[in-house]
Design a protein around this motif. Sequence first.
Motif, PDB file in Angstrom:
ATOM      1  N   ASP A 148      13.242  38.676   7.748  1.00 51.90           N
ATOM      2  CA  ASP A 148      11.963  38.801   8.448  1.00 51.90           C
ATOM      3  C   ASP A 148      12.122  38.315   9.887  1.00 51.90           C
ATOM      4  O   ASP A 148      11.859  37.157  10.188  1.00 51.90           O
ATOM      5  CB  ASP A 148      10.881  37.997   7.729  1.00 51.90           C
ATOM      6  N   PRO A 149      12.554  39.219  10.796  1.00 51.60           N
ATOM      7  CA  PRO A 149      12.799  38.825  12.181  1.00 51.60           C
ATOM      8  C   PRO A 149      11.553  38.343  12.925  1.00 51.60           C
ATOM      9  O   PRO A 149      11.665  37.727  13.977  1.00 51.60           O
ATOM     10  CB  PRO A 149      13.329  40.104  12.837  1.00 51.60           C
ATOM     11  N   GLU A 150      10.381  38.575  12.386  1.00 55.33           N
ATOM     12  CA  GLU A 150       9.131  38.174  13.032  1.00 55.33           C
ATOM     13  C   GLU A 150       8.564  36.871  12.461  1.00 55.33           C
ATOM     14  O   GLU A 150       7.410  36.544  12.722  1.00 55.33           O
ATOM     15  CB  GLU A 150       8.098  39.294  12.902  1.00 55.33           C
ATOM     16  N   HIS A 151       9.350  36.151  11.698  1.00 54.17           N
ATOM     17  CA  HIS A 151       8.864  34.898  11.117  1.00 54.17           C
ATOM     18  C   HIS A 151       8.932  33.803  12.179  1.00 54.17           C
ATOM     19  O   HIS A 151      10.001  33.279  12.510  1.00 54.17           O
ATOM     20  CB  HIS A 151       9.676  34.510   9.879  1.00 54.17           C
ATOM     21  N   ALA A 152       7.793  33.464  12.724  1.00 50.44           N
ATOM     22  CA  ALA A 152       7.707  32.580  13.883  1.00 50.44           C
ATOM     23  C   ALA A 152       8.267  31.187  13.611  1.00 50.44           C
ATOM     24  O   ALA A 152       9.026  30.649  14.426  1.00 50.44           O
ATOM     25  CB  ALA A 152       6.265  32.489  14.360  1.00 50.44           C
ATOM     26  N   ALA A 203      10.595  34.178  21.257  1.00 51.88           N
ATOM     27  CA  ALA A 203       9.971  34.961  20.183  1.00 51.88           C
ATOM     28  C   ALA A 203       8.869  34.152  19.512  1.00 51.88           C
ATOM     29  O   ALA A 203       7.781  34.678  19.239  1.00 51.88           O
ATOM     30  CB  ALA A 203      11.025  35.388  19.156  1.00 51.88           C
ATOM     31  N   ARG A 255       5.831  34.143  21.652  1.00 56.26           N
ATOM     32  CA  ARG A 255       5.192  35.460  21.653  1.00 56.26           C
ATOM     33  C   ARG A 255       4.442  35.696  20.344  1.00 56.26           C
ATOM     34  O   ARG A 255       3.326  36.226  20.342  1.00 56.26           O
ATOM     35  CB  ARG A 255       6.251  36.543  21.852  1.00 56.26           C
ATOM     36  N   LEU A 256       5.035  35.278  19.235  1.00 56.29           N
ATOM     37  CA  LEU A 256       4.445  35.527  17.918  1.00 56.29           C
ATOM     38  C   LEU A 256       3.289  34.582  17.600  1.00 56.29           C
ATOM     39  O   LEU A 256       2.366  34.950  16.883  1.00 56.29           O
ATOM     40  CB  LEU A 256       5.523  35.398  16.831  1.00 56.29           C
ATOM     41  N   GLU A 257       3.360  33.355  18.089  1.00 57.30           N
ATOM     42  CA  GLU A 257       2.356  32.331  17.779  1.00 57.30           C
ATOM     43  C   GLU A 257       1.868  31.636  19.053  1.00 57.30           C
ATOM     44  O   GLU A 257       2.051  30.423  19.220  1.00 57.30           O
ATOM     45  CB  GLU A 257       2.946  31.293  16.814  1.00 57.30           C
TER      46      GLU A 257
END
Length: 86
Positions: A19-23, A48, A51-53
């Motif tokens: 899960d590359p988007e797991h902050a 990242a 950006r994600l959180e």
Amino acid sequence: SRGDADKAEMLYRRALARDPEHADTAYNLGLLLARRQDYAAALPLLEAFMRLEPQASEVPIARRRAAECRLALRRIADGTAHAEHR
């Protein structure tokens, strides 16, 4: 200990592969790599996370660590550039 940090790094990398988007994982691995002075690997993970959180309470820490990584990378590049001109 170094062994625990190595195991944590391996687990964080595995989790990000799934899960590359797991902050949180990006944040934790970014901090670990920054502590190890692997600034080039740490910086995109910290970016990242931000950006994600963007509203996370850890953003100020991530922002500070990312700035430290950028500064260290500039110093490394400057040192390399100076060495090449000698």
